[in-house]
Write an enzyme that holds these catalytic residues in place. Structure first.
Site, PDB file in Angstrom:
ATOM      1  N   LEU A   1       0.956  -1.205  -0.055  1.00 22.46           N
ATOM      2  CA  LEU A   1       0.140   0.021   0.007  1.00 22.46           C
ATOM      3  C   LEU A   1       0.796   1.199   0.130  1.00 22.46           C
ATOM      4  O   LEU A   1       0.365   2.327   0.025  1.00 22.46           O
ATOM      5  CB  LEU A   1      -0.904  -0.037   1.169  1.00 22.46           C
ATOM      6  N   SER A   2       2.133   1.236  -0.064  1.00 18.62           N
ATOM      7  CA  SER A   2       3.042   2.412   0.065  1.00 18.62           C
ATOM      8  C   SER A   2       2.969   3.140  -0.964  1.00 18.62           C
ATOM      9  O   SER A   2       2.898   4.380  -0.963  1.00 18.62           O
ATOM     10  CB  SER A   2       4.434   1.780   0.288  1.00 18.62           C
TER      11      SER A   2
ATOM     12  N   LYS B   1      15.126  -6.787   4.472  1.00 19.66           N
ATOM     13  CA  LYS B   1      15.459  -5.803   5.509  1.00 19.66           C
ATOM     14  C   LYS B   1      16.715  -5.963   6.095  1.00 19.66           C
ATOM     15  O   LYS B   1      17.580  -4.903   6.649  1.00 19.66           O
ATOM     16  CB  LYS B   1      14.510  -5.877   6.490  1.00 19.66           C
TER      17      LYS B   1
ATOM     18  N   ASN C   1      14.811  -0.499   6.718  1.00 17.41           N
ATOM     19  CA  ASN C   1      13.566  -0.475   5.886  1.00 17.41           C
ATOM     20  C   ASN C   1      13.471   0.689   5.201  1.00 17.41           C
ATOM     21  O   ASN C   1      12.380   0.819   4.507  1.00 17.41           O
ATOM     22  CB  ASN C   1      12.386  -0.663   6.931  1.00 17.41           C
TER      23      ASN C   1
ATOM     24  N   ASP D   1      10.546   1.677  11.474  1.00 17.66           N
ATOM     25  CA  ASP D   1       9.439   0.819  11.972  1.00 17.66           C
ATOM     26  C   ASP D   1       9.426   0.936  13.481  1.00 17.66           C
ATOM     27  O   ASP D   1       8.202   1.132  13.738  1.00 17.66           O
ATOM     28  CB  ASP D   1       9.889  -0.775  11.554  1.00 17.66           C
TER      29      ASP D   1
ATOM     30  N   ARG E   1       7.002 -17.330  23.581  1.00 19.47           N
ATOM     31  CA  ARG E   1       6.894 -18.829  23.729  1.00 19.47           C
ATOM     32  C   ARG E   1       8.175 -19.401  24.075  1.00 19.47           C
ATOM     33  O   ARG E   1       8.121 -20.187  25.031  1.00 19.47           O
ATOM     34  CB  ARG E   1       6.423 -19.309  22.414  1.00 19.47           C
TER      35      ARG E   1
ATOM     36  N   ASP F   1      14.085 -18.055  26.219  1.00 26.75           N
ATOM     37  CA  ASP F   1      15.558 -17.678  25.926  1.00 26.75           C
ATOM     38  C   ASP F   1      15.491 -16.720  24.800  1.00 26.75           C
ATOM     39  O   ASP F   1      16.713 -15.910  24.726  1.00 26.75           O
ATOM     40  CB  ASP F   1      16.185 -18.951  25.480  1.00 26.75           C
TER      41      ASP F   1
END
Length: 277
Positions: free
Chosen positions: A16-17, A66, A87, A102, A152, A155
């Site tokens: 959409l940029s 990136k 980015n 970002d 999740r 570590d």
């Protein structure tokens, strides 16, 4: 002469940029154009050299480039270096300079809905991937002092915390522990892909005991309201989806390239319309 800007990625047709930036150029009466370039991984170096040779004024970088793009730039901003991803690229004085908007874009978006400075907030980040890293480092960069990370794999959360050199008080948590502790935070930020279309019934954290005034932000914008945002809204939280982050990071790139400030609300409404909202 018309200034050229763009975005490189693979795939890129969904971006959409171009719509957002070209509308901003037109609105500000600027002689410029923003184009989406499909660039495959095996030709990234040639593509970057070609864009530089063509005199492109700046470009965005999206999946999967990136990290790899960093090998082909002349300079990299310290924050982008710390995050480990770029980015946004600015072409200045014959050099390609890499930035990461970002995280900073997200921080600006978050501050826009917060009644108090973020520096006074206790924040919980859900996830420890690339998006979480950009947001964590950018929050630390503006002086936020308390940022816990739940993942999740605990570590991986610990690795993210250890990588940050700023003076931030952080604890790595399991998602189960974060569910128990959710009432201790002023802001909860969801940075994973859990809950994204089509698996909209999933959530990384069951919202059940938020304090009044808590902000819950999700970087996903498809759907507009993920399960975690719906649950948070039912609890009376202020919610924010990923459209704000997308728009603010784009606006920041626009400012870096042109020195002009686009109309954020106009950008946001355009993106919402394009997404069918």
């Amino acid at each position: 002469m018309k200034q050229l800007y763009g975005v490189i990625g693979n795939p890129i047709g969904h971006s959409l940029s171009p719509v957002m930036h070209n509308d901003a150029f037109e609105h500000l009466n600027m002689d410029a154009h923003y184009h989406a370039f499909l660039v495959k991984e095996e030709v990234l170096g040639e593509a970057v050299r070609g864009l530089k040779a063509l005199g492109i004024s700046g470009f965005n970088v999206t999946t999967p480039h990136k990290v790899a793009i960093m090998d082909y730039l002349d300079e990299i901003d310290p924050l982008a270096k710390q995050i480990g991803a770029v980015n946004t690229v600015v072409h200045k004085d014959g050099k390609l300079i890499g930035y990461n908007t970002d995280g900073i874009g997200f921080v600006r978006a978050l501050q826009s809905i917060s009644s108090k400075p973020l520096q006074e907030k206790r924040i919980l980040l859900l996830g420890a991937g690339g998006a979480s890293r950009a947001i964590y480092f950018s929050l630390a960069d503006v002086g936020v002092k308390e940022i816990d990370v739940a993942n999740r794999t605990v570590d991986k959360a610990k690795e993210l915390i250890t990588a940050c050199k700023a003076t931030v008080h952080s604890v790595a948590l399991s998602l189960e522990k974060a569910t128990e502790e959710q009432g201790n935070y002023d802001i909860i930020i969801q940075t994973t892909t859990i809950g994204m279309h089509p698996r909209v019934e999933h959530t990384p954290l069951q919202i059940s005991s938020l304090n009044k005034g808590t902000i819950v932000s999700d970087i996903i914008y498809n759907p507009f309201e993920t399960k975690i945002l719906c649950e948070a809204k039912e609890q009376g939280a202020m919610i924010q989806n990923g459209i704000d982050m997308f728009v603010y990071q784009g606006a920041l790139a626009f400012e870096m390239w042109t020195g002009r400030t686009p109309n954020i609300e106009r950008m946001k409404q355009l993106v919402i319309r394009k997404l069918g909202g």
